[in-house]
Design a protein around this motif. Sequence first.
Motif, PDB file in Angstrom:
ATOM      1  N   GLU A   1       0.836  -1.195   0.000  1.00  0.00           N
ATOM      2  CA  GLU A   1       0.000   0.000   0.000  1.00  0.00           C
ATOM      3  C   GLU A   1       0.880   1.258   0.000  1.00  0.00           C
ATOM      4  O   GLU A   1       1.960   1.259   0.572  1.00  0.00           O
ATOM      5  CB  GLU A   1      -0.963   0.017   1.195  1.00  0.00           C
ATOM      6  N   ILE A   2       0.410   2.286  -0.674  1.00  0.00           N
ATOM      7  CA  ILE A   2       1.178   3.521  -0.813  1.00  0.00           C
ATOM      8  C   ILE A   2       0.429   4.653  -0.125  1.00  0.00           C
ATOM      9  O   ILE A   2      -0.733   4.917  -0.431  1.00  0.00           O
ATOM     10  CB  ILE A   2       1.450   3.848  -2.292  1.00  0.00           C
ATOM     11  N   TRP A   3       1.122   5.283   0.825  1.00  0.00           N
ATOM     12  CA  TRP A   3       0.564   6.411   1.560  1.00  0.00           C
ATOM     13  C   TRP A   3       1.363   7.662   1.220  1.00  0.00           C
ATOM     14  O   TRP A   3       2.583   7.599   1.022  1.00  0.00           O
ATOM     15  CB  TRP A   3       0.658   6.191   3.063  1.00  0.00           C
ATOM     16  N   VAL A   4       0.673   8.799   1.169  1.00  0.00           N
ATOM     17  CA  VAL A   4       1.311  10.095   1.007  1.00  0.00           C
ATOM     18  C   VAL A   4       0.961  10.946   2.221  1.00  0.00           C
ATOM     19  O   VAL A   4      -0.189  10.956   2.663  1.00  0.00           O
ATOM     20  CB  VAL A   4       0.857  10.801  -0.298  1.00  0.00           C
ATOM     21  N   VAL A   5       1.972  11.628   2.754  1.00  0.00           N
ATOM     22  CA  VAL A   5       1.785  12.505   3.903  1.00  0.00           C
ATOM     23  C   VAL A   5       2.339  13.882   3.559  1.00  0.00           C
ATOM     24  O   VAL A   5       3.501  14.002   3.172  1.00  0.00           O
ATOM     25  CB  VAL A   5       2.512  11.966   5.164  1.00  0.00           C
ATOM     26  N   GLU A   6       1.507  14.891   3.698  1.00  0.00           N
ATOM     27  CA  GLU A   6       1.933  16.280   3.535  1.00  0.00           C
ATOM     28  C   GLU A   6       2.066  16.898   4.918  1.00  0.00           C
ATOM     29  O   GLU A   6       1.151  16.815   5.734  1.00  0.00           O
ATOM     30  CB  GLU A   6       0.924  17.072   2.702  1.00  0.00           C
ATOM     31  N   CYS A   7       3.219  17.495   5.185  1.00  0.00           N
ATOM     32  CA  CYS A   7       3.521  18.096   6.487  1.00  0.00           C
ATOM     33  C   CYS A   7       3.247  19.593   6.424  1.00  0.00           C
ATOM     34  O   CYS A   7       3.827  20.287   5.577  1.00  0.00           O
ATOM     35  CB  CYS A   7       4.977  17.842   6.852  1.00  0.00           C
TER      36      CYS A   7
ATOM     37  N   TYR B   1      -2.222  15.148  -5.430  1.00  0.00           N
ATOM     38  CA  TYR B   1      -1.512  14.026  -4.812  1.00  0.00           C
ATOM     39  C   TYR B   1      -2.425  12.815  -4.601  1.00  0.00           C
ATOM     40  O   TYR B   1      -1.943  11.693  -4.459  1.00  0.00           O
ATOM     41  CB  TYR B   1      -0.939  14.416  -3.447  1.00  0.00           C
ATOM     42  N   LEU B   2      -3.735  13.049  -4.555  1.00  0.00           N
ATOM     43  CA  LEU B   2      -4.674  11.972  -4.226  1.00  0.00           C
ATOM     44  C   LEU B   2      -4.630  10.814  -5.208  1.00  0.00           C
ATOM     45  O   LEU B   2      -4.856   9.665  -4.828  1.00  0.00           O
ATOM     46  CB  LEU B   2      -6.101  12.527  -4.135  1.00  0.00           C
ATOM     47  N   GLU B   3      -4.337  11.091  -6.462  1.00  0.00           N
ATOM     48  CA  GLU B   3      -4.310  10.030  -7.465  1.00  0.00           C
ATOM     49  C   GLU B   3      -3.009   9.225  -7.440  1.00  0.00           C
ATOM     50  O   GLU B   3      -2.819   8.322  -8.252  1.00  0.00           O
ATOM     51  CB  GLU B   3      -4.561  10.600  -8.856  1.00  0.00           C
ATOM     52  N   TRP B   4      -2.115   9.535  -6.489  1.00  0.00           N
ATOM     53  CA  TRP B   4      -0.817   8.861  -6.400  1.00  0.00           C
ATOM     54  C   TRP B   4      -0.667   8.050  -5.113  1.00  0.00           C
ATOM     55  O   TRP B   4       0.441   7.695  -4.726  1.00  0.00           O
ATOM     56  CB  TRP B   4       0.316   9.881  -6.519  1.00  0.00           C
ATOM     57  N   CYS B   5      -1.784   7.760  -4.443  1.00  0.00           N
ATOM     58  CA  CYS B   5      -1.675   7.003  -3.182  1.00  0.00           C
ATOM     59  C   CYS B   5      -2.976   6.277  -2.866  1.00  0.00           C
ATOM     60  O   CYS B   5      -4.032   6.609  -3.395  1.00  0.00           O
ATOM     61  CB  CYS B   5      -1.304   7.945  -2.035  1.00  0.00           C
ATOM     62  N   ASP B   6      -2.860   5.302  -1.967  1.00  0.00           N
ATOM     63  CA  ASP B   6      -4.033   4.599  -1.457  1.00  0.00           C
ATOM     64  C   ASP B   6      -4.665   5.356  -0.286  1.00  0.00           C
ATOM     65  O   ASP B   6      -5.862   5.289  -0.070  1.00  0.00           O
ATOM     66  CB  ASP B   6      -3.641   3.195  -0.979  1.00  0.00           C
ATOM     67  N   ARG B   7      -3.807   6.034   0.483  1.00  0.00           N
ATOM     68  CA  ARG B   7      -4.282   6.848   1.618  1.00  0.00           C
ATOM     69  C   ARG B   7      -3.485   8.146   1.649  1.00  0.00           C
ATOM     70  O   ARG B   7      -2.269   8.141   1.436  1.00  0.00           O
ATOM     71  CB  ARG B   7      -4.098   6.111   2.941  1.00  0.00           C
ATOM     72  N   TYR B   8      -4.195   9.245   1.952  1.00  0.00           N
ATOM     73  CA  TYR B   8      -3.578  10.572   2.000  1.00  0.00           C
ATOM     74  C   TYR B   8      -3.755  11.178   3.391  1.00  0.00           C
ATOM     75  O   TYR B   8      -4.860  11.175   3.933  1.00  0.00           O
ATOM     76  CB  TYR B   8      -4.227  11.488   0.952  1.00  0.00           C
ATOM     77  N   PHE B   9      -2.653  11.683   3.931  1.00  0.00           N
ATOM     78  CA  PHE B   9      -2.652  12.243   5.290  1.00  0.00           C
ATOM     79  C   PHE B   9      -2.077  13.653   5.311  1.00  0.00           C
ATOM     80  O   PHE B   9      -1.206  13.993   4.502  1.00  0.00           O
ATOM     81  CB  PHE B   9      -1.733  11.420   6.214  1.00  0.00           C
ATOM     82  N   TRP B  10      -2.499  14.413   6.302  1.00  0.00           N
ATOM     83  CA  TRP B  10      -1.838  15.654   6.698  1.00  0.00           C
ATOM     84  C   TRP B  10      -1.115  15.365   8.001  1.00  0.00           C
ATOM     85  O   TRP B  10      -1.664  14.692   8.879  1.00  0.00           O
ATOM     86  CB  TRP B  10      -2.856  16.771   6.961  1.00  0.00           C
ATOM     87  N   ALA B  11       0.089  15.874   8.140  1.00  0.00           N
ATOM     88  CA  ALA B  11       0.812  15.790   9.412  1.00  0.00           C
ATOM     89  C   ALA B  11       0.978  17.214   9.926  1.00  0.00           C
ATOM     90  O   ALA B  11       1.458  18.097   9.196  1.00  0.00           O
ATOM     91  CB  ALA B  11       2.176  15.130   9.227  1.00  0.00           C
ATOM     92  N   VAL B  12       0.558  17.440  11.156  1.00  0.00           N
ATOM     93  CA  VAL B  12       0.615  18.762  11.769  1.00  0.00           C
ATOM     94  C   VAL B  12       1.092  18.619  13.217  1.00  0.00           C
ATOM     95  O   VAL B  12       1.074  17.525  13.776  1.00  0.00           O
ATOM     96  CB  VAL B  12      -0.766  19.459  11.734  1.00  0.00           C
ATOM     97  N   ASP B  13       1.476  19.752  13.808  1.00  0.00           N
ATOM     98  CA  ASP B  13       1.858  19.709  15.214  1.00  0.00           C
ATOM     99  C   ASP B  13       0.652  20.013  16.100  1.00  0.00           C
ATOM    100  O   ASP B  13      -0.437  20.318  15.607  1.00  0.00           O
ATOM    101  CB  ASP B  13       3.038  20.643  15.510  1.00  0.00           C
ATOM    102  N   ALA B  14       0.852  19.932  17.401  1.00  0.00           N
ATOM    103  CA  ALA B  14      -0.240  20.078  18.365  1.00  0.00           C
ATOM    104  C   ALA B  14      -0.903  21.453  18.305  1.00  0.00           C
ATOM    105  O   ALA B  14      -2.077  21.593  18.644  1.00  0.00           O
ATOM    106  CB  ALA B  14       0.271  19.801  19.779  1.00  0.00           C
ATOM    107  N   GLY B  15      -0.195  22.483  17.854  1.00  0.00           N
ATOM    108  CA  GLY B  15      -0.759  23.823  17.802  1.00  0.00           C
ATOM    109  C   GLY B  15      -1.495  24.159  16.517  1.00  0.00           C
ATOM    110  O   GLY B  15      -2.073  25.234  16.395  1.00  0.00           O
TER     111      GLY B  15
END
Length: 154
Positions: free
Chosen positions: A53-59, A75-89
């Motif tokens: 499986e291929i995941w993409v994460v944008e920070c 980016y959605l067409e290049w992965c099985d799951r797409y995530f955002w990575a952010v900090d607590a704030g």
Amino acid sequence: MLCHSDHPPIKPGHMLARGVLRMLRSLDHSPMTEFVPTRGLRVDVVSIGPKGEIWVVECKSSRADFVSDRKWQGYLEWCDRYFWAVDAGFPSEVLPECSGLILADAYGADIIRMPEERRLAPGRRNKLTRQIARASIARLQVLTDPDSFNGAEV
């Protein structure tokens, strides 16, 4: 001898990516930063899981960083799951509900919301997996023989 101050400061997005990489490795994924799936797109993190499986994460380090990102839907067409990575704030309520959410810092990360899986077509998965493998191998070769690439992007 280089002093600590001789190195450029680490950007907030790179700190998030470091935590994401650590978390993905703990899930038996093989992640890589700064991957170009197609001309004009560069994802912060791409990862291949143990079942292919291929995941993409944008920070995203700030709301302004998120708002200025006009390419993320590509980016959605290049992965099985797409995530955002952010900090607590980060104001996570501005992020689309259909995508995953990872809370990260420089030392680790946690998946807060798992996105729905959208399976890649087999041909695209095959091509993308080969691209990731080739980019990974090229980056390893640069470490052992830096002169072999003469400025080529890896």
